[in-house]
Design a protein around this motif. Structure first.
Motif, PDB file in Angstrom:
ATOM      1  N   ASP A  53       0.831  -1.208   0.000  1.00 48.19           N
ATOM      2  CA  ASP A  53       0.000   0.000   0.000  1.00 48.19           C
ATOM      3  C   ASP A  53       0.868   1.262   0.000  1.00 48.19           C
ATOM      4  O   ASP A  53       0.574   2.222  -0.712  1.00 48.19           O
ATOM      5  CB  ASP A  53      -0.942   0.017   1.207  1.00 48.19           C
ATOM      6  CG  ASP A  53      -2.202  -0.811   0.992  1.00 48.19           C
ATOM      7  OD1 ASP A  53      -2.364  -1.401  -0.088  1.00 48.19           O
ATOM      8  OD2 ASP A  53      -3.031  -0.849   1.928  1.00 48.19           O
ATOM      9  N   TYR A  54       1.926   1.267   0.795  1.00 49.16           N
ATOM     10  CA  TYR A  54       2.819   2.423   0.822  1.00 49.16           C
ATOM     11  C   TYR A  54       3.456   2.642  -0.549  1.00 49.16           C
ATOM     12  O   TYR A  54       3.586   3.776  -0.993  1.00 49.16           O
ATOM     13  CB  TYR A  54       3.915   2.242   1.878  1.00 49.16           C
ATOM     14  CG  TYR A  54       3.500   2.667   3.272  1.00 49.16           C
ATOM     15  CD1 TYR A  54       3.824   3.930   3.756  1.00 49.16           C
ATOM     16  CD2 TYR A  54       2.805   1.808   4.116  1.00 49.16           C
ATOM     17  CE1 TYR A  54       3.462   4.326   5.039  1.00 49.16           C
ATOM     18  CE2 TYR A  54       2.445   2.192   5.397  1.00 49.16           C
ATOM     19  CZ  TYR A  54       2.769   3.447   5.847  1.00 49.16           C
ATOM     20  OH  TYR A  54       2.405   3.848   7.114  1.00 49.16           O
ATOM     21  N   GLN A  55       3.833   1.563  -1.227  1.00 55.48           N
ATOM     22  CA  GLN A  55       4.479   1.684  -2.541  1.00 55.48           C
ATOM     23  C   GLN A  55       3.564   2.325  -3.576  1.00 55.48           C
ATOM     24  O   GLN A  55       4.028   3.076  -4.425  1.00 55.48           O
ATOM     25  CB  GLN A  55       4.939   0.319  -3.052  1.00 55.48           C
ATOM     26  CG  GLN A  55       6.178  -0.183  -2.382  1.00 55.48           C
ATOM     27  CD  GLN A  55       6.614  -1.527  -2.935  1.00 55.48           C
ATOM     28  OE1 GLN A  55       5.875  -2.216  -3.628  1.00 55.48           O
ATOM     29  NE2 GLN A  55       7.842  -1.905  -2.629  1.00 55.48           N
ATOM     30  N   ARG A  56       2.273   2.037  -3.518  1.00 56.53           N
ATOM     31  CA  ARG A  56       1.376   2.571  -4.542  1.00 56.53           C
ATOM     32  C   ARG A  56       0.496   3.717  -4.026  1.00 56.53           C
ATOM     33  O   ARG A  56      -0.406   4.169  -4.725  1.00 56.53           O
ATOM     34  CB  ARG A  56       0.535   1.459  -5.156  1.00 56.53           C
ATOM     35  CG  ARG A  56      -0.398   0.763  -4.223  1.00 56.53           C
ATOM     36  CD  ARG A  56      -1.210  -0.330  -4.911  1.00 56.53           C
ATOM     37  NE  ARG A  56      -1.994  -1.004  -3.928  1.00 56.53           N
ATOM     38  CZ  ARG A  56      -1.687  -2.160  -3.358  1.00 56.53           C
ATOM     39  NH1 ARG A  56      -0.612  -2.809  -3.738  1.00 56.53           N
ATOM     40  NH2 ARG A  56      -2.456  -2.688  -2.439  1.00 56.53           N
ATOM     41  N   GLN A 114      -5.539   1.449  -2.325  1.00 55.83           N
ATOM     42  CA  GLN A 114      -5.237   1.071  -0.946  1.00 55.83           C
ATOM     43  C   GLN A 114      -6.122  -0.094  -0.511  1.00 55.83           C
ATOM     44  O   GLN A 114      -7.229  -0.264  -1.005  1.00 55.83           O
ATOM     45  CB  GLN A 114      -5.434   2.274  -0.025  1.00 55.83           C
ATOM     46  CG  GLN A 114      -4.504   3.440  -0.333  1.00 55.83           C
ATOM     47  CD  GLN A 114      -3.056   3.100  -0.145  1.00 55.83           C
ATOM     48  OE1 GLN A 114      -2.564   3.035   0.967  1.00 55.83           O
ATOM     49  NE2 GLN A 114      -2.353   2.848  -1.244  1.00 55.83           N
ATOM     50  N   THR A 115      -5.633  -0.890   0.428  1.00 53.17           N
ATOM     51  CA  THR A 115      -6.345  -2.077   0.912  1.00 53.17           C
ATOM     52  C   THR A 115      -7.151  -1.686   2.147  1.00 53.17           C
ATOM     53  O   THR A 115      -6.677  -1.787   3.268  1.00 53.17           O
ATOM     54  CB  THR A 115      -5.340  -3.205   1.236  1.00 53.17           C
ATOM     55  OG1 THR A 115      -4.461  -3.382   0.137  1.00 53.17           O
ATOM     56  CG2 THR A 115      -6.067  -4.503   1.546  1.00 53.17           C
ATOM     57  N   TYR A 116      -8.376  -1.247   1.941  1.00 55.70           N
ATOM     58  CA  TYR A 116      -9.206  -0.774   3.052  1.00 55.70           C
ATOM     59  C   TYR A 116      -9.769  -1.920   3.887  1.00 55.70           C
ATOM     60  O   TYR A 116     -10.208  -1.700   5.012  1.00 55.70           O
ATOM     61  CB  TYR A 116     -10.337   0.112   2.523  1.00 55.70           C
ATOM     62  CG  TYR A 116      -9.802   1.357   1.854  1.00 55.70           C
ATOM     63  CD1 TYR A 116      -9.183   2.350   2.597  1.00 55.70           C
ATOM     64  CD2 TYR A 116      -9.900   1.533   0.480  1.00 55.70           C
ATOM     65  CE1 TYR A 116      -8.673   3.488   1.996  1.00 55.70           C
ATOM     66  CE2 TYR A 116      -9.402   2.673  -0.133  1.00 55.70           C
ATOM     67  CZ  TYR A 116      -8.785   3.643   0.632  1.00 55.70           C
ATOM     68  OH  TYR A 116      -8.282   4.771   0.035  1.00 55.70           O
ATOM     69  N   SER A 117      -9.721  -3.136   3.376  1.00 56.87           N
ATOM     70  CA  SER A 117     -10.254  -4.281   4.118  1.00 56.87           C
ATOM     71  C   SER A 117      -9.420  -4.619   5.361  1.00 56.87           C
ATOM     72  O   SER A 117      -9.868  -5.391   6.205  1.00 56.87           O
ATOM     73  CB  SER A 117     -10.344  -5.512   3.211  1.00 56.87           C
ATOM     74  OG  SER A 117      -9.061  -5.868   2.733  1.00 56.87           O
ATOM     75  N   ILE A 118      -8.239  -4.042   5.506  1.00 50.48           N
ATOM     76  CA  ILE A 118      -7.419  -4.299   6.694  1.00 50.48           C
ATOM     77  C   ILE A 118      -7.780  -3.361   7.847  1.00 50.48           C
ATOM     78  O   ILE A 118      -7.213  -3.463   8.928  1.00 50.48           O
ATOM     79  CB  ILE A 118      -5.903  -4.218   6.390  1.00 50.48           C
ATOM     80  CG1 ILE A 118      -5.517  -2.823   5.899  1.00 50.48           C
ATOM     81  CG2 ILE A 118      -5.495  -5.303   5.392  1.00 50.48           C
ATOM     82  CD1 ILE A 118      -4.018  -2.628   5.686  1.00 50.48           C
TER      83      ILE A 118
END
Length: 128
Positions: free
Chosen positions: A10-13, A18-22
């Motif tokens: 997520d930080y790279q892109r 972003q992965t909101y499921s986390i």
């Protein structure tokens, strides 16, 4: 894939895809400018960055899991949409609290500079 690997990607892109499921639905977020609850509000903040900042970039320097807390160290930079498009840079760290389901329930950002320092970077492009 574990949460550390997801966050690294997520930080790279950032801020795209972003992965909101986390994140827990009622995640608490705080930084020197914002304080709110909810993953939907978090998504809106990221969308704002994606929409209004030019060339946003998040450089991850370190990430570690310490019990039920993930600590990340990073530098966020972007060009402000002013006529002279100054490059702004904020170094800082995040503390992400995890619940028993390994979802992020709190995301608190700390900056290594003041809000005034960030404003000065817009006015004085060589200020740091």
């Amino acid at each position: 894939m574990d949460i550390i690997e997801i966050l690294k990607e997520d930080y790279q892109r950032f801020p795209a895809n972003q992965t909101y499921s986390i994140y827990a639905e009622d995640v608490y977020f705080q930084d020197p400018l914002n304080k709110f609850n909810g993953v939907e509000r978090y998504k809106k903040m990221i969308k704002f960055i994606q929409t209004w900042f030019i060339n946003p970039q998040m450089d991850l320097h370190n990430i570690q899991l310490l019990g039920n807390t993930i600590k990340t160290e990073w530098t966020l930079s972007w060009n402000t949409p002013l006529p002279w498009k100054p490059r702004i840079s904020i170094a800082g760290w995040s503390e992400l609290g995890l619940n028993s389901d390994s979802l992020i329930v709190s995301h608190i950002d700390y900056w290594k500079c003041s809000r005034l320092d960030v404003l000065k970077q817009n006015i004085f492009p060589n200020y740091s």
